[in-house]
Write an enzyme that holds these catalytic residues in place. Structure first.
Site, short mmCIF file in Angstrom:
data_model
loop_
_atom_site.label_atom_id
_atom_site.label_comp_id
_atom_site.label_asym_id
_atom_site.label_seq_id
_atom_site.Cartn_x
_atom_site.Cartn_y
_atom_site.Cartn_z
N ASP A 1 0.84 -1.20 0.00
CA ASP A 1 0.00 0.00 0.00
C ASP A 1 0.88 1.25 0.00
O ASP A 1 1.12 1.86 1.05
CB ASP A 1 -0.95 -0.03 1.21
CG ASP A 1 -1.98 -1.14 1.08
OD1 ASP A 1 -2.38 -1.47 -0.06
OD2 ASP A 1 -2.41 -1.70 2.11
N LYS B 1 0.22 -8.12 -2.64
CA LYS B 1 -1.11 -7.58 -2.87
C LYS B 1 -0.98 -6.16 -3.41
O LYS B 1 -0.31 -5.32 -2.82
CB LYS B 1 -1.93 -7.56 -1.59
CG LYS B 1 -3.33 -7.00 -1.79
CD LYS B 1 -4.21 -7.26 -0.58
CE LYS B 1 -4.24 -6.13 0.40
NZ LYS B 1 -4.89 -4.90 -0.10
N LEU C 1 -8.92 -5.03 -5.83
CA LEU C 1 -9.65 -3.81 -6.19
C LEU C 1 -11.09 -3.85 -5.69
O LEU C 1 -11.83 -2.89 -5.87
CB LEU C 1 -9.60 -3.58 -7.72
CG LEU C 1 -8.20 -3.35 -8.30
CD1 LEU C 1 -8.27 -3.09 -9.80
CD2 LEU C 1 -7.48 -2.20 -7.62
N LYS C 2 -11.48 -4.97 -5.10
CA LYS C 2 -12.82 -5.10 -4.51
C LYS C 2 -13.90 -4.54 -5.43
O LYS C 2 -14.64 -3.62 -5.05
CB LYS C 2 -12.88 -4.39 -3.16
CG LYS C 2 -11.87 -4.88 -2.14
CD LYS C 2 -12.08 -4.16 -0.80
CE LYS C 2 -11.13 -4.61 0.27
NZ LYS C 2 -9.73 -4.20 0.03
N HIS D 1 -17.12 -3.55 -7.23
CA HIS D 1 -18.49 -3.47 -6.72
C HIS D 1 -19.25 -2.48 -7.61
O HIS D 1 -19.09 -1.27 -7.47
CB HIS D 1 -18.44 -2.98 -5.26
CG HIS D 1 -19.77 -2.98 -4.57
ND1 HIS D 1 -19.92 -2.59 -3.28
CD2 HIS D 1 -21.00 -3.36 -4.99
CE1 HIS D 1 -21.19 -2.71 -2.91
NE2 HIS D 1 -21.87 -3.18 -3.95
N ILE E 1 -22.50 -2.39 -11.15
CA ILE E 1 -23.54 -3.18 -11.83
C ILE E 1 -22.84 -4.34 -12.56
O ILE E 1 -21.67 -4.23 -12.94
CB ILE E 1 -24.39 -2.31 -12.80
CG1 ILE E 1 -23.51 -1.66 -13.87
CG2 ILE E 1 -25.19 -1.26 -12.03
CD1 ILE E 1 -24.31 -1.04 -15.00
N ASN F 1 -22.79 -5.64 -15.52
CA ASN F 1 -22.17 -5.40 -16.82
C ASN F 1 -20.82 -4.70 -16.69
O ASN F 1 -19.85 -5.04 -17.37
CB ASN F 1 -23.14 -4.56 -17.68
CG ASN F 1 -22.62 -4.35 -19.08
OD1 ASN F 1 -22.28 -5.30 -19.77
ND2 ASN F 1 -22.53 -3.08 -19.48
N THR G 1 -12.80 -5.74 7.32
CA THR G 1 -12.35 -6.00 8.70
C THR G 1 -12.25 -4.71 9.53
O THR G 1 -12.07 -4.76 10.73
CB THR G 1 -11.00 -6.74 8.70
OG1 THR G 1 -10.20 -6.18 7.67
CG2 THR G 1 -11.17 -8.20 8.47
N ARG H 1 -1.86 -8.93 12.71
CA ARG H 1 -0.72 -8.28 13.33
C ARG H 1 0.25 -9.36 13.82
O ARG H 1 -0.19 -10.41 14.30
CB ARG H 1 -1.18 -7.42 14.53
CG ARG H 1 -2.19 -6.34 14.14
CD ARG H 1 -1.56 -5.27 13.24
NE ARG H 1 -2.54 -4.36 12.65
CZ ARG H 1 -2.91 -4.36 11.37
NH1 ARG H 1 -2.43 -5.26 10.52
NH2 ARG H 1 -3.77 -3.48 10.91
N GLN I 1 -8.27 -1.22 12.24
CA GLN I 1 -8.84 -2.53 11.93
C GLN I 1 -9.55 -3.02 13.19
O GLN I 1 -8.91 -3.34 14.19
CB GLN I 1 -7.73 -3.52 11.54
CG GLN I 1 -7.03 -3.19 10.24
CD GLN I 1 -7.77 -3.71 9.03
OE1 GLN I 1 -8.98 -3.88 9.05
NE2 GLN I 1 -7.05 -3.98 7.96
N GLY J 1 -0.11 -5.82 5.93
CA GLY J 1 0.08 -4.52 5.31
C GLY J 1 1.01 -3.66 6.12
O GLY J 1 2.23 -3.87 6.13
N ARG J 2 0.41 -2.72 6.84
CA ARG J 2 1.21 -1.76 7.60
C ARG J 2 2.16 -2.42 8.59
O ARG J 2 3.17 -1.84 8.95
CB ARG J 2 0.27 -0.78 8.33
CG ARG J 2 -0.33 0.23 7.39
CD ARG J 2 -1.50 0.92 7.99
NE ARG J 2 -2.64 0.03 8.15
CZ ARG J 2 -3.83 0.42 8.59
NH1 ARG J 2 -4.03 1.66 8.94
NH2 ARG J 2 -4.82 -0.45 8.69
O1 C5P Z 1 -2.24 -2.39 6.87
P1 C5P Z 1 -3.12 -3.55 7.10
O2 C5P Z 1 -2.38 -4.81 7.46
O3 C5P Z 1 -4.27 -3.26 8.00
O4 C5P Z 1 -3.68 -3.80 5.63
C1 C5P Z 1 -4.74 -4.58 5.33
C2 C5P Z 1 -4.90 -4.61 3.85
O5 C5P Z 1 -5.96 -5.51 3.55
C3 C5P Z 1 -5.28 -3.29 3.21
O6 C5P Z 1 -4.61 -3.23 1.96
C4 C5P Z 1 -6.77 -3.35 3.00
O7 C5P Z 1 -7.21 -2.71 1.82
C5 C5P Z 1 -7.01 -4.84 2.88
N1 C5P Z 1 -8.31 -5.37 3.31
C6 C5P Z 1 -8.88 -5.17 4.56
N2 C5P Z 1 -10.11 -5.71 4.86
C7 C5P Z 1 -10.75 -6.46 3.97
C8 C5P Z 1 -10.16 -6.68 2.71
C9 C5P Z 1 -8.94 -6.14 2.43
O8 C5P Z 1 -8.29 -4.51 5.38
N3 C5P Z 1 -11.90 -7.02 4.30
#
Ligand code: C5P
Length: 232
Positions: free
Chosen positions: A14, A36, A64-65, A67, A69, A71, A122, A183, A191, A211-212
């Site tokens: 990210d 990712k 990219l989730k 979401h 219509i 088509n 989440t 974590r 989160q 991620g972070r």
């Molecule tokens: O930084 P962190 O570990 O919280 O990153 C979580 C990653 O997972 C982010 O890129 C976020 O877009 C993604 N994500 C999420 N919850 C979801 C689906 C994806 O946090 N349900």
């Protein structure tokens, strides 16, 4: 404790630029980690980012989730799946027709990319869900959405660690669960439904998104060493 398999960890790059993403990716072994690419990096750099990491040997989860219509999702996914993408996703709240359209898009170009659905983000709490107007608790909503995913024959869901065992029990071991909000050590941030690596593997999560925890760590190499100490 060795609790993780190789390629079970997906690192969320990210970042706002290819340069920053590359500097972290060069610390990662493609035999150990998948990557990712989410909205942040994709909107900054576009699809070329996928080719960039393919060339370095990485499997890409394009998050990219989608979401929209049916088509529009069909056409967008057809465009995306021309690239080499290991896994991608749609948002299950888009409804059954949208999920079917996504599956048809994949079939139409004979892509072998895994297609999974986001259940409930989440970052959302029970209070958020109630305020939106859902008259049920998160686990039930996740279960309903996962059932829609299963019935419409996509490969799995993104969910929180807490929901994994129930999903596996209801929809089978081979129904993929991808869990973000993990974590290495417990701490609080935006989160709401976070869990540790140990909890994630104990509950049977197939793929773990970090991620972070990695990208915002003061010493990324040190954090990676810690993560790798869990890998078989
Ligand atoms: O930084 P962190 O570990 O919280 O990153 C979580 C990653 O997972 C982010 O890129 C976020 O877009 C993604 N994500 C999420 N919850 C979801 C689906 C994806 O946090 N349900």
């Amino acid at each position: 404790m060795k609790i993780l398999n190789r390629k079970q960890i997906i690192v969320a790059l990210d970042y706002d630029s290819l340069k920053e993403a590359n500097s972290t990716a060069k610390l990662l072994d493609p035999e150990i980690y998948r990557l990712k690419i989410g909205k942040q990096l994709f909107t900054a750099e576009g699809p070329k980012i996928i080719e960039n990491f393919n060339k370095q040997g990485f499997d890409i989860f394009l998050d990219l989730k989608l979401h929209d219509i049916p088509n529009t999702v069909y056409k967008a996914l057809k465009n995306l799946l021309k690239y080499e993408i290991w896994m991608t996703n749609i948002h299950l709240l888009g409804g059954e027709e949208m999920i079917q359209a996504a599956r048809e898009a994949r079939e139409s170009i004979k892509s072998e990319s895994l297609l999974i659905g986001v259940s409930v983000l989440t970052s959302l709490s029970e209070k958020n869900i109630k305020n939106i107007g859902f008259d049920m608790q998160i686990p039930e909503l996740v279960k309903n959405l996962s059932m829609t995913a299963k019935q419409n024959k996509i490969d799995g869901v993104v969910c929180s660690v807490k929901e994994v065992s129930e999903i596996k029990r209801n929809f089978g071991e081979d129904f993929i669960t991808v869990t973000p909000g993990i974590r290495v050590q417990q701490k609080n941030d935006d989160q709401s439904r976070v869990a540790t690596l140990e909890e994630a593997t104990k509950n049977g999560s197939d793929y773990i998104v970090l991620g972070r925890e990695i990208t915002a760590s003061e010493n990324i190499s040190k954090m990676l060493k810690k993560v790798e100490s869990y890998i078989i």
